[in-house]
Scaffold this motif. Structure first.
Motif, PDB file in Angstrom:
ATOM      1  N   ALA A   1       9.542  88.913 -32.014  1.00 48.57           N
ATOM      2  CA  ALA A   1       8.304  88.324 -31.499  1.00 48.57           C
ATOM      3  C   ALA A   1       8.634  87.673 -30.159  1.00 48.57           C
ATOM      4  O   ALA A   1       9.740  87.166 -29.964  1.00 48.57           O
ATOM      5  CB  ALA A   1       7.790  87.271 -32.472  1.00 48.57           C
TER       6      ALA A   1
ATOM      7  N   GLY B   1       8.322  83.241 -23.997  1.00 49.01           N
ATOM      8  CA  GLY B   1       9.331  84.063 -23.314  1.00 49.01           C
ATOM      9  C   GLY B   1      10.332  83.259 -22.501  1.00 49.01           C
ATOM     10  O   GLY B   1      11.172  83.821 -21.802  1.00 49.01           O
TER      11      GLY B   1
ATOM     12  N   THR C   1      12.920  81.535 -23.339  1.00 49.00           N
ATOM     13  CA  THR C   1      14.305  81.775 -23.742  1.00 49.00           C
ATOM     14  C   THR C   1      14.557  83.267 -23.886  1.00 49.00           C
ATOM     15  O   THR C   1      15.574  83.783 -23.420  1.00 49.00           O
ATOM     16  CB  THR C   1      14.595  81.069 -25.083  1.00 49.00           C
ATOM     17  N   LEU C   2      13.629  83.950 -24.525  1.00 48.49           N
ATOM     18  CA  LEU C   2      13.867  85.359 -24.857  1.00 48.49           C
ATOM     19  C   LEU C   2      13.993  86.232 -23.609  1.00 48.49           C
ATOM     20  O   LEU C   2      14.900  87.075 -23.524  1.00 48.49           O
ATOM     21  CB  LEU C   2      12.736  85.869 -25.770  1.00 48.49           C
TER      22      LEU C   2
ATOM     23  N   HIS D   1       4.116  73.284 -24.806  1.00 47.39           N
ATOM     24  CA  HIS D   1       4.601  71.901 -24.701  1.00 47.39           C
ATOM     25  C   HIS D   1       3.629  71.077 -23.844  1.00 47.39           C
ATOM     26  O   HIS D   1       3.366  69.914 -24.129  1.00 47.39           O
ATOM     27  CB  HIS D   1       5.989  71.868 -24.051  1.00 47.39           C
TER      28      HIS D   1
ATOM     29  N   HIS E   1       8.674  65.611 -21.922  1.00 45.40           N
ATOM     30  CA  HIS E   1       9.985  65.545 -21.277  1.00 45.40           C
ATOM     31  C   HIS E   1      10.818  66.806 -21.499  1.00 45.40           C
ATOM     32  O   HIS E   1      12.028  66.808 -21.280  1.00 45.40           O
ATOM     33  CB  HIS E   1      10.726  64.281 -21.737  1.00 45.40           C
TER      34      HIS E   1
ATOM     35  N   GLY F   1       6.415  77.561 -22.518  1.00 41.31           N
ATOM     36  CA  GLY F   1       7.176  77.383 -23.767  1.00 41.31           C
ATOM     37  C   GLY F   1       6.281  76.866 -24.876  1.00 41.31           C
ATOM     38  O   GLY F   1       5.363  76.073 -24.638  1.00 41.31           O
ATOM     39  N   THR F   2       6.552  77.335 -26.098  1.00 39.98           N
ATOM     40  CA  THR F   2       5.707  76.968 -27.238  1.00 39.98           C
ATOM     41  C   THR F   2       6.514  76.239 -28.308  1.00 39.98           C
ATOM     42  O   THR F   2       7.727  76.415 -28.413  1.00 39.98           O
ATOM     43  CB  THR F   2       5.102  78.238 -27.881  1.00 39.98           C
TER      44      THR F   2
ATOM     45  N   GLY G   1       8.141  78.825 -30.668  1.00 39.24           N
ATOM     46  CA  GLY G   1       9.324  79.465 -30.081  1.00 39.24           C
ATOM     47  C   GLY G   1      10.506  78.518 -30.071  1.00 39.24           C
ATOM     48  O   GLY G   1      11.635  78.905 -30.377  1.00 39.24           O
TER      49      GLY G   1
ATOM     50  N   ALA H   1      11.709  78.047 -33.790  1.00 33.16           N
ATOM     51  CA  ALA H   1      12.315  79.286 -34.309  1.00 33.16           C
ATOM     52  C   ALA H   1      13.670  79.538 -33.664  1.00 33.16           C
ATOM     53  O   ALA H   1      14.588  80.040 -34.294  1.00 33.16           O
ATOM     54  CB  ALA H   1      11.392  80.474 -34.045  1.00 33.16           C
ATOM     55  N   ASN H   2      13.784  79.156 -32.390  1.00 27.38           N
ATOM     56  CA  ASN H   2      15.023  79.412 -31.643  1.00 27.38           C
ATOM     57  C   ASN H   2      16.148  78.460 -32.073  1.00 27.38           C
ATOM     58  O   ASN H   2      17.309  78.815 -32.108  1.00 27.38           O
ATOM     59  CB  ASN H   2      14.728  79.248 -30.143  1.00 27.38           C
TER      60      ASN H   2
ATOM     61  N   TYR I   1      12.359  69.599 -29.771  1.00 27.98           N
ATOM     62  CA  TYR I   1      11.464  69.628 -30.942  1.00 27.98           C
ATOM     63  C   TYR I   1      12.182  69.537 -32.292  1.00 27.98           C
ATOM     64  O   TYR I   1      11.674  68.860 -33.204  1.00 27.98           O
ATOM     65  CB  TYR I   1      10.577  70.872 -30.930  1.00 27.98           C
TER      66      TYR I   1
ATOM     67  N   ILE J   1       6.457  81.881 -37.668  1.00 24.33           N
ATOM     68  CA  ILE J   1       5.914  80.517 -37.773  1.00 24.33           C
ATOM     69  C   ILE J   1       4.461  80.588 -37.299  1.00 24.33           C
ATOM     70  O   ILE J   1       4.180  81.171 -36.249  1.00 24.33           O
ATOM     71  CB  ILE J   1       6.698  79.533 -36.885  1.00 24.33           C
TER      72      ILE J   1
ATOM     73  N   ARG K   1      17.235  69.609 -18.145  1.00 23.53           N
ATOM     74  CA  ARG K   1      16.482  68.610 -18.932  1.00 23.53           C
ATOM     75  C   ARG K   1      16.668  68.793 -20.441  1.00 23.53           C
ATOM     76  O   ARG K   1      16.102  68.037 -21.229  1.00 23.53           O
ATOM     77  CB  ARG K   1      14.972  68.530 -18.612  1.00 23.53           C
TER      78      ARG K   1
HETATM   79  C1  LIG Z   1      14.814  76.127 -17.381  1.00 20.91           C
HETATM   80  C2  LIG Z   1      14.534  75.785 -18.811  1.00 20.91           C
HETATM   81  C3  LIG Z   1      14.601  74.465 -19.219  1.00 20.91           C
HETATM   82  C4  LIG Z   1      14.332  74.133 -20.547  1.00 20.91           C
HETATM   83  N1  LIG Z   1      14.446  72.813 -20.925  1.00 20.91           N
HETATM   84  C5  LIG Z   1      14.212  72.485 -22.197  1.00 20.91           C
HETATM   85  C6  LIG Z   1      14.304  71.120 -22.621  1.00 20.91           C
HETATM   86  O1  LIG Z   1      14.520  70.185 -21.845  1.00 20.91           O
HETATM   87  N2  LIG Z   1      14.095  70.860 -23.939  1.00 20.91           N
HETATM   88  C7  LIG Z   1      13.791  71.858 -24.846  1.00 20.91           C
HETATM   89  O2  LIG Z   1      13.609  71.558 -26.020  1.00 20.91           O
HETATM   90  N3  LIG Z   1      13.663  73.135 -24.464  1.00 20.91           N
HETATM   91  C8  LIG Z   1      13.868  73.480 -23.175  1.00 20.91           C
HETATM   92  N4  LIG Z   1      13.730  74.777 -22.803  1.00 20.91           N
HETATM   93  C9  LIG Z   1      13.282  75.787 -23.827  1.00 20.91           C
HETATM   94  C10 LIG Z   1      11.749  75.963 -23.807  1.00 20.91           C
HETATM   95  O3  LIG Z   1      11.173  74.731 -23.992  1.00 20.91           O
HETATM   96  C11 LIG Z   1      11.115  76.864 -24.932  1.00 20.91           C
HETATM   97  O4  LIG Z   1      10.673  76.079 -25.995  1.00 20.91           O
HETATM   98  C12 LIG Z   1      12.010  77.802 -25.525  1.00 20.91           C
HETATM   99  O5  LIG Z   1      12.429  78.607 -24.451  1.00 20.91           O
HETATM  100  C13 LIG Z   1      11.392  78.715 -26.632  1.00 20.91           C
HETATM  101  O6  LIG Z   1       9.983  78.793 -26.612  1.00 20.91           O
HETATM  102  P1  LIG Z   1       9.197  80.083 -26.136  1.00 20.91           P
HETATM  103  O7  LIG Z   1       7.792  79.901 -26.540  1.00 20.91           O
HETATM  104  O8  LIG Z   1       9.478  80.344 -24.701  1.00 20.91           O
HETATM  105  O9  LIG Z   1       9.868  81.222 -27.068  1.00 20.91           O
HETATM  106  P2  LIG Z   1      10.421  82.676 -26.724  1.00 20.91           P
HETATM  107  O10 LIG Z   1      11.437  82.607 -25.628  1.00 20.91           O
HETATM  108  O11 LIG Z   1       9.295  83.636 -26.539  1.00 20.91           O
HETATM  109  O12 LIG Z   1      11.128  83.019 -28.122  1.00 20.91           O
HETATM  110  C14 LIG Z   1      12.306  82.330 -28.517  1.00 20.91           C
HETATM  111  C15 LIG Z   1      12.737  82.856 -29.895  1.00 20.91           C
HETATM  112  O13 LIG Z   1      11.823  82.430 -30.905  1.00 20.91           O
HETATM  113  C16 LIG Z   1      11.254  83.551 -31.590  1.00 20.91           C
HETATM  114  N5  LIG Z   1       9.849  83.187 -31.835  1.00 20.91           N
HETATM  115  C17 LIG Z   1       8.942  82.810 -30.910  1.00 20.91           C
HETATM  116  N6  LIG Z   1       7.785  82.458 -31.513  1.00 20.91           N
HETATM  117  C18 LIG Z   1       7.969  82.629 -32.835  1.00 20.91           C
HETATM  118  C19 LIG Z   1       7.136  82.423 -33.981  1.00 20.91           C
HETATM  119  N7  LIG Z   1       5.885  81.945 -33.890  1.00 20.91           N
HETATM  120  N8  LIG Z   1       7.660  82.701 -35.204  1.00 20.91           N
HETATM  121  C20 LIG Z   1       8.929  83.152 -35.331  1.00 20.91           C
HETATM  122  N9  LIG Z   1       9.750  83.364 -34.286  1.00 20.91           N
HETATM  123  C21 LIG Z   1       9.280  83.099 -33.045  1.00 20.91           C
HETATM  124  C22 LIG Z   1      11.435  84.744 -30.655  1.00 20.91           C
HETATM  125  O14 LIG Z   1      11.496  85.965 -31.366  1.00 20.91           O
HETATM  126  C23 LIG Z   1      12.761  84.390 -30.006  1.00 20.91           C
HETATM  127  O15 LIG Z   1      13.838  84.749 -30.838  1.00 20.91           O
HETATM  128  C24 LIG Z   1      13.977  75.134 -21.491  1.00 20.91           C
HETATM  129  C25 LIG Z   1      13.885  76.486 -21.064  1.00 20.91           C
HETATM  130  C26 LIG Z   1      14.149  76.819 -19.736  1.00 20.91           C
HETATM  131  C27 LIG Z   1      14.032  78.244 -19.324  1.00 20.91           C
END
Ligand SMILES: Cc1cc2nc3c(=O)[nH]c(=O)nc-3n(C[C@H](O)[C@H](O)[C@H](O)COP(=O)(O)OP(=O)(O)OC[C@H]3O[C@@H](n4cnc5c(N)ncnc54)[C@H](O)[C@@H]3O)c2cc1C
Length: 264
Positions: free
Chosen positions: A27, A31, A33-34, A75, A97, A107-108, A111, A114-115, A122, A160, A182
């Motif tokens: 999923a 995006g 992280t993925l 977020h 923050h 970012g969600t 995600g 799950a990550n 979170y 989720i 951060r």
């Molecule tokens: C530059 C940068 C700085 C960041 N700083 C922080 C920070 O300070 N603090 C912090 O906590 N995070 C930080 N992040 C992470 C960011 O907050 C996202 O939460 C994180 O990347 C994952 O959320 P996403 O929605 O982008 O998930 P995705 O990248 O789309 O997915 C991540 C993983 O989760 C899985 N997934 C996604 N949604 C679901 C679902 N509903 N059910 C099951 N599996 C699922 C996907 O298959 C994948 O394996 C940072 C990211 C970047 C790029």
């Protein structure tokens, strides 16, 4: 990137159908992280199933003493929510923050949880507040969800759909952020809940964990000086270019005291 197929779905049932039977399908939510992981060729999914079109997955509901946040809620939306700010201000503060504005707008919560990145914010809030992770198959208590570095109780293809947070009596989150990303070098979420005092630490170890010595001390007396003498053990903590295990252990005590102070 390696080749993969892409499907944009409009319901959880469709997403589950696309993911079923293919352990290499993934999923994609925000995006954040993925996509970098794919760009760096660190993952080779056979298919990406985009949850962006599943409207039911985004949104915040407050029902009495429970705040339920849909998995696709960004977020930024949590940070800006008047309802979250009122019911659990510590959670809105945590979301505000995370990363930078671009990350918060894509970012969600689903995600992030799950990550289960060792330095994500979170997981500390979910664990300290004793939240429930709701999936398309079942409900999982936070205490049973986070299994290890980037590892959770989710089964392949399980999604989720929401996270439910009981409203605490008091709570606060304090983190020492990595100045570049951060992400938390160490973050401590403290909560006085109906089920007792809970203290969750992120950033310090391979996965989020509860600091039981601090929980016991804060149960007797809810005040920063109650945990003054408690030393976080260094064993098993992360040591990397950003900070040694010794430094992270020290930060756990500092962030915990600041969090209790902030919770009031
Ligand atoms: C530059 C940068 C700085 C960041 N700083 C922080 C920070 O300070 N603090 C912090 O906590 N995070 C930080 N992040 C992470 C960011 O907050 C996202 O939460 C994180 O990347 C994952 O959320 P996403 O929605 O982008 O998930 P995705 O990248 O789309 O997915 C991540 C993983 O989760 C899985 N997934 C996604 N949604 C679901 C679902 N509903 N059910 C099951 N599996 C699922 C996907 O298959 C994948 O394996 C940072 C990211 C970047 C790029």
């Amino acid at each position: 990137m390696y080749d993969f197929t892409y499907a944009r779905v409009s319901s959880v049932a469709d997403a589950a159908k696309q993911l079923k039977g293919d352990d290499d399908a993934k999923a994609v939510a925000g995006g954040m992280t993925l996509i970098p992981t794919l760009k760096l060729r660190l993952a080779k999914p056979s298919a990406l199933v985009d949850l962006g079109g599943v409207k039911d997955l985004a949104g915040i509901k407050v029902d009495g003493k429970t705040v339920t946040i849909g998995a696709m809620t960004t977020h930024g939306a949590v940070a800006a929510s008047a309802e979250v700010k009122k019911a659990i201000p510590a959670l809105a503060h945590l979301a505000a923050h995370i990363g930078d504005p671009a990350v918060r707008n894509r970012g969600t919560i689903g995600g992030s949880v799950a990550n289960n990145d060792p330095a994500a914010d979170y997981p500390a809030g979910v664990l300290a507040l004793g939240a429930t992770i709701v999936t398309n198959e079942r409900q999982i208590a936070a205490d049973d969800f986070f299994k290890g570095m980037f590892e959770t109780a989710l089964k392949p293809g399980e999604l989720i759909t929401a996270i439910s947070f009981p409203v605490p009596e008091k709570a606060a989150y304090m983190k020492f952020p990595n100045p570049a990303s951060r992400y938390a070098m160490v973050g401590v979420f403290v909560a006085k809940t109906a089920g007792g005092v809970r203290v969750a630490v992120t950033g310090a170890a391979p996965s989020v964990f509860r600091q039981k010595d601090m929980e016991a001390a804060l149960t007797k007396k809810w005040a920063p000086d109650a945990i003054e003498g408690i030393k976080q053990k260094q064993d098993g903590l992360n040591s990397d270019i950003h900070a040694s295990a010794e430094y992270r252990a020290h930060l756990v005590g500092v962030m915990a005291k600041r969090a209790v102070q902030a919770a009031g």
